[in-house]
Design a protein around this motif. Sequence first.
Motif, PDB file in Angstrom:
ATOM      1  N   GLN A   7      -7.344   3.026   4.126  1.00  0.00           N
ATOM      2  CA  GLN A   7      -8.323   3.933   3.523  1.00  0.00           C
ATOM      3  C   GLN A   7      -7.966   4.181   2.060  1.00  0.00           C
ATOM      4  O   GLN A   7      -6.841   4.539   1.730  1.00  0.00           O
ATOM      5  N   ASN A   8      -8.953   3.972   1.203  1.00  0.00           N
ATOM      6  CA  ASN A   8      -8.824   4.308  -0.212  1.00  0.00           C
ATOM      7  C   ASN A   8      -8.965   5.826  -0.337  1.00  0.00           C
ATOM      8  O   ASN A   8     -10.039   6.377  -0.089  1.00  0.00           O
ATOM      9  N   LEU A   9      -7.888   6.500  -0.676  1.00  0.00           N
ATOM     10  CA  LEU A   9      -7.908   7.964  -0.689  1.00  0.00           C
ATOM     11  C   LEU A   9      -8.759   8.533  -1.821  1.00  0.00           C
ATOM     12  O   LEU A   9      -9.174   9.689  -1.757  1.00  0.00           O
ATOM     13  N   GLU A  10      -9.029   7.729  -2.821  1.00  0.00           N
ATOM     14  CA  GLU A  10      -9.849   8.199  -3.937  1.00  0.00           C
ATOM     15  C   GLU A  10     -11.334   8.132  -3.598  1.00  0.00           C
ATOM     16  O   GLU A  10     -12.094   9.054  -3.894  1.00  0.00           O
ATOM     17  N   PHE A  47       0.843  -1.199   0.000  1.00  0.00           N
ATOM     18  CA  PHE A  47       0.000   0.000   0.000  1.00  0.00           C
ATOM     19  C   PHE A  47       0.876   1.247   0.000  1.00  0.00           C
ATOM     20  O   PHE A  47       1.913   1.289   0.677  1.00  0.00           O
ATOM     21  N   ASP A  48       0.451   2.275  -0.749  1.00  0.00           N
ATOM     22  CA  ASP A  48       1.154   3.555  -0.718  1.00  0.00           C
ATOM     23  C   ASP A  48       0.143   4.674  -0.967  1.00  0.00           C
ATOM     24  O   ASP A  48      -0.717   4.552  -1.847  1.00  0.00           O
ATOM     25  N   ARG A  49       0.300   5.756  -0.205  1.00  0.00           N
ATOM     26  CA  ARG A  49      -0.658   6.861  -0.319  1.00  0.00           C
ATOM     27  C   ARG A  49      -0.423   7.710  -1.567  1.00  0.00           C
ATOM     28  O   ARG A  49      -1.298   8.467  -1.984  1.00  0.00           O
ATOM     29  N   ASP A  50       0.764   7.614  -2.186  1.00  0.00           N
ATOM     30  CA  ASP A  50       1.053   8.394  -3.386  1.00  0.00           C
ATOM     31  C   ASP A  50       0.502   7.714  -4.632  1.00  0.00           C
ATOM     32  O   ASP A  50       0.027   6.583  -4.576  1.00  0.00           O
ATOM     33  N   SER A  51       0.624   8.419  -5.762  1.00  0.00           N
ATOM     34  CA  SER A  51       0.077   7.895  -7.021  1.00  0.00           C
ATOM     35  C   SER A  51       1.145   7.268  -7.908  1.00  0.00           C
ATOM     36  O   SER A  51       0.826   6.784  -8.997  1.00  0.00           O
ATOM     37  N   THR A  52       2.398   7.293  -7.454  1.00  0.00           N
ATOM     38  CA  THR A  52       3.500   6.714  -8.223  1.00  0.00           C
ATOM     39  C   THR A  52       4.312   5.802  -7.321  1.00  0.00           C
ATOM     40  O   THR A  52       4.579   6.132  -6.167  1.00  0.00           O
ATOM     41  N   LYS A  96      -1.376  -1.350  -4.264  1.00  0.00           N
ATOM     42  CA  LYS A  96      -2.544  -0.463  -4.259  1.00  0.00           C
ATOM     43  C   LYS A  96      -2.070   0.949  -3.920  1.00  0.00           C
ATOM     44  O   LYS A  96      -1.749   1.260  -2.771  1.00  0.00           O
ATOM     45  N   LEU A  97      -2.011   1.801  -4.953  1.00  0.00           N
ATOM     46  CA  LEU A  97      -1.599   3.186  -4.766  1.00  0.00           C
ATOM     47  C   LEU A  97      -2.791   4.028  -4.308  1.00  0.00           C
ATOM     48  O   LEU A  97      -3.945   3.630  -4.445  1.00  0.00           O
ATOM     49  N   GLU A  98      -2.499   5.192  -3.773  1.00  0.00           N
ATOM     50  CA  GLU A  98      -3.513   6.091  -3.207  1.00  0.00           C
ATOM     51  C   GLU A  98      -4.363   5.348  -2.159  1.00  0.00           C
ATOM     52  O   GLU A  98      -5.563   5.523  -2.068  1.00  0.00           O
ATOM     53  N   HIS A  99      -3.657   4.526  -1.391  1.00  0.00           N
ATOM     54  CA  HIS A  99      -4.247   3.805  -0.261  1.00  0.00           C
ATOM     55  C   HIS A  99      -3.388   4.079   0.976  1.00  0.00           C
ATOM     56  O   HIS A  99      -2.182   3.815   0.959  1.00  0.00           O
ATOM     57  N   ASP A 100      -3.998   4.604   2.009  1.00  0.00           N
ATOM     58  CA  ASP A 100      -3.276   5.004   3.208  1.00  0.00           C
ATOM     59  C   ASP A 100      -3.565   4.025   4.349  1.00  0.00           C
ATOM     60  O   ASP A 100      -4.736   3.831   4.718  1.00  0.00           O
ATOM     61  N   VAL A 101      -2.523   3.410   4.880  1.00  0.00           N
ATOM     62  CA  VAL A 101      -2.684   2.559   6.058  1.00  0.00           C
ATOM     63  C   VAL A 101      -2.751   3.472   7.275  1.00  0.00           C
ATOM     64  O   VAL A 101      -1.784   4.170   7.595  1.00  0.00           O
ATOM     65  N   ILE A 102      -3.889   3.480   7.942  1.00  0.00           N
ATOM     66  CA  ILE A 102      -4.124   4.467   9.006  1.00  0.00           C
ATOM     67  C   ILE A 102      -4.087   3.873  10.414  1.00  0.00           C
ATOM     68  O   ILE A 102      -4.055   4.609  11.397  1.00  0.00           O
ATOM     69  N   GLU A 103      -4.058   2.543  10.511  1.00  0.00           N
ATOM     70  CA  GLU A 103      -4.052   1.943  11.841  1.00  0.00           C
ATOM     71  C   GLU A 103      -3.548   0.507  11.782  1.00  0.00           C
ATOM     72  O   GLU A 103      -3.777  -0.202  10.801  1.00  0.00           O
TER      73      GLU A 103
END
Length: 445
Positions: free
Chosen positions: A94-97, A32-37, A76-83
């Motif tokens: 969380q799917n940031l999109e 998982f990564d919160r960025d798009s690249t 899975k990009l634009e996905h933030d692991v929050i917990e």
Amino acid sequence: MKKIVIVGAVGGGATAAGQLRFYNPDVQIIVFDRDSTMSYAACGTPYIIGDVIEDEQSIVLTNPEKFKKKRDIDVKLEHDVIEIDRAAKKVLVQNLETGDQFEESYDALILAPGGSAIVPKIEGLDSSQVFTLRNFEDMQRIDRFIKNKKPESCIVSGGGFIGLEMAENLKNLGLDVSLVHRSPAIMSILDTDISLIIEKELAIQGVKLLTGTEMVKTDGKTIKLSNGIELHADFIIMSVGLRPNTGLAVKAGLKIGETGGIQTNEFMQTDDPSIYAIGDASENFDMVTGDPKRVPLASPVHRQAFIAARHILGSKIAKKGLLGTSVLKIFSLTAAMTGLNEKTIKDKNLEYATVTHNGISNASYYPDHSKITLKVHYNPQTRKILGAQCIGGKGVDKRIDVIVTAIYAGLTIDDLQALELCYAPPYSSPKDPINMVGYKAINDN
């Protein structure tokens, strides 16, 4: 089948995923990564901005589709692991999109969250055009601004790696560049005498350097410094430092070390044996002193990724510590270092001696040669090498690489004179600068 979840898809995370798959075709891997690249060469971003590298996509090594097809790894990009739920071995994502949240279980979890650029609180900063350079999108924003707005001047705040690389690349684009640095000398990881050589090069190249001061107020294109000087610039590059992204680890109750990174052992495990931490946000230990150390550079993270991946799969390959080996291009100069600098040695009250050799990179009669300064700190009792720095026009990196190998192998300063190194007029001298340092140290003994 073991399931590994990785947080972060750039250098450390992508490398760990690739290593896991290389050594085990059956494990399930989700990244998982919160960025798009993903998996881009962050170290190349200043050179994209400076048009040294023309194709920005050339530093993007892969994408989720290719990674899945070639290695059967889900990214899975634009996905933030929050917990992190350590007891249940689950992460909340969380799917940031879309904003949707879901849980993902793991048998092993690798944290490679990287770091964030520090932006100090400065009065009026919101009124100015300010950029940081920490990811691919940051690079694109700076590049678009320069190409679309055609700015003529810039202030770079911070004289570390990114600051100096940006100063060079912006100057090469024809911009008027001022470099503002809070400390008395730039590149604090270097000894002051080496830093001063870099400062002279900046002056020769037309970069205005202001040390011992910092920005205290901005009003659009007017920037006031703590020493009372006012500068005018079309935009600001903020490169004053890096803050490790430890929020997720702190929330999960993982131990944070004294350097501010997630504390790990020699296998990159945190104090939760199912969770590993690698890269900019992880704390390991110094190879020379054994003290806690954090090195946010590319080479260490790739090694850490290998060690974590192998340990998860059952092979105990211990990391022997960090040296902080680094190299930097500053216009016509190259500067490199490894191990402890003089300030660190003094701060730790270590006994030391120093040998310095001012010579040339290769045979003086060969037309392509340059001056080179090699400086090595060592323990005068044990003769063990504590650290080294080198600066010059060519051949700097290979000299520091030899010193790194010597430290890793446990060689003494005296052993350097005996090394049979490559020689031909275009490359070195019969007695290489490395040999000369060894000879000089023997004479000092």
